[in-house]
Scaffold this motif. Sequence first.
Motif, PDB file in Angstrom:
ATOM      1  N   LEU A 156       0.838  -1.205   0.000  1.00  0.00           N
ATOM      2  CA  LEU A 156       0.000   0.000   0.000  1.00  0.00           C
ATOM      3  C   LEU A 156       0.869   1.250   0.000  1.00  0.00           C
ATOM      4  CD1 LEU A 156      -2.802  -0.869   2.583  1.00  0.00           C
ATOM      5  CD2 LEU A 156      -3.095  -0.531   0.143  1.00  0.00           C
ATOM      6  N   TRP A 207       1.163   3.888  -3.018  1.00  0.00           N
ATOM      7  CA  TRP A 207       0.867   5.310  -2.856  1.00  0.00           C
ATOM      8  C   TRP A 207       2.051   6.164  -3.336  1.00  0.00           C
ATOM      9  CZ3 TRP A 207       2.955   9.270   0.268  1.00  0.00           C
ATOM     10  CH2 TRP A 207       2.245  10.465   0.201  1.00  0.00           C
ATOM     11  N   LEU A 262      -5.947   1.813  -3.741  1.00  0.00           N
ATOM     12  CA  LEU A 262      -5.820   2.558  -2.491  1.00  0.00           C
ATOM     13  C   LEU A 262      -7.165   3.040  -1.973  1.00  0.00           C
ATOM     14  CD1 LEU A 262      -2.721   4.769  -3.400  1.00  0.00           C
ATOM     15  CD2 LEU A 262      -2.739   2.756  -1.964  1.00  0.00           C
TER      16      LEU A 262
END
Lengths: 195, 377
Positions: free
Chosen positions: B134, B138, B277
């Motif tokens: 994650l 990002w 996300l």
Amino acid sequence: MAGSGTEALGHGGANAAGHAEAEGASKRDFLKILTIASGAVAAGAIAWPFIDALNPTREAEATARPIINIGGIAENTAMRVEWLGQPIYIRKLTAKQIADNQFVVPASLPDPADFSDRVKPGYDSFVVVVGLNTGIACELEGNSPSDPRGPFDGWLCPCDGSVYDPLGRLRSGPAPKNLVIPRFTFLNDTQIQLG
Amino acid sequence: MATPQAQTKPWLESRLPLGAAWRANVSHYQTARDQPYLATLPGLILGALIFLALSGAVLSLFYVAAEGSAFHSIQFIIRSVNFGWLVQSFHTTGTTMLFAAVYLLLFRAILGSSYKGQGDLVWFLELKLFIILLLTGWLGYVLADGATSYWSLHNAALAGARLGGFPGAIADWIFGGPAGPGTLARMAVFHVILALLLLAVIGAIIVAKRVVAPPVHRNPVAFHPYYTAQYFAAFVIFALIFAILVFFAPHLGENHLNLAAGNPLMVPALLTPPWYLLPIAAIGGVVPTTLGGVIAVIAGLAVLYALPWLDRSKPGASTGFLYKLLVFILALDVIALALAAAAPPSLVTAILIKLFIAWYFLHFLVLTPLTSATESK
């Protein structure tokens, strides 16, 4: 894989088990070769974009190989272009300069080079060199007829006084080598391509 | 003093026993029959990570990690670099495939409750993989430097600067201040470091999974060629889906506003991250304050970590029907949460997001202990 093997055995039947086994093995070999071959092709197809992306872009290629118009250069003068951060001098020789330098015995020079080593065949009157002194790197004077050119009517280094003739051959001075000739080709009588 | 055995072995094998490792782990490794195709997911994730590392390495040759230049350097890659459009598309779509595989891996682990007993470490490692992924995702999204990427980084750095004390110090170490010089360059460095960490974590998962695999008693088969063939078939299907996405839907799940350059004077109308996300961003965005958002995200991941304890079933008991049904509903809940978070903000979506998040926590904190305890009786 196991499925294809048992299927081949089933085709053979009970009467010729050995024959069927051989047939199954050859079929398996074929499938193996086919799989490996197509896998290799796929790996190559994946690798190709990655490797080709490492090549210079077309824009970089175009700026790295500029075409220079040399039709406008007057006799006895040199044109200065910048290429890859270096000054490139393109000089048009006079008949007298050619005659003076054509039959110089190479062994008598500090860095022996023949007339034919310094010009392209068929384009005797054009000399293309990197205009930097080969001793201490210093841009040479002598492109214009009014510049100081030294005793051989060629180029003169303003920093250490090295003297070059119109072909860019070293005649005297602390510098050790003749002027560097960049890689270039004549496209026609009035155009050259660097690189 | 060389033993006679060491002399008979080839030069390399006696120093680095690669052949023995191959025999022990691949060609003579005994495996149970009837392993499902989805058991290849860790291998596919490893393959996707290597592929992303390769395409990322090519992109990094041309990418300029500086404010105001990053977006244009990507445009240069797409328009001018040989096959740059393809390599860039490989990287973004490869991310989509990687996240899809990891989400599926987590879903399978919850569905089969493989986090129980000996499988707990594998589950923790899978969550570690997910969390690092994650963060890496990002960072990669931010590096795109499009309109939404720019504002996502801007808001994160600003929020980090507002945090005081130790959390604020961590934010400063990461971002270098609210408008720190070279923030994007930092993001690029962290993106690479975390991506390399992911390779280590997936390697640990693959090793740990084998260690805790139940011993095979009846008719085992060698890993090679039986399961290498299965891996090959799974990889071909994975690559086929990947190729379809690359060539027909290269911007799948992206906010299309991110295709424009970031503008410091204009906030895009819809500030949503890419699809992978969306759920975590929705959980983080449901609490208005920065610290509250961070705590919400940590809570959303902590309930996953707590799953081995939240599951009250007896060791060795198989999962019940109601539990499995609830896991499917959870998957739909997370998808619905992502869809609601991707929609333009309105009163309805705000309520829906809160409902879906409430169900998410309800599932783990209430429904999982209840059903697992009742069904294992």
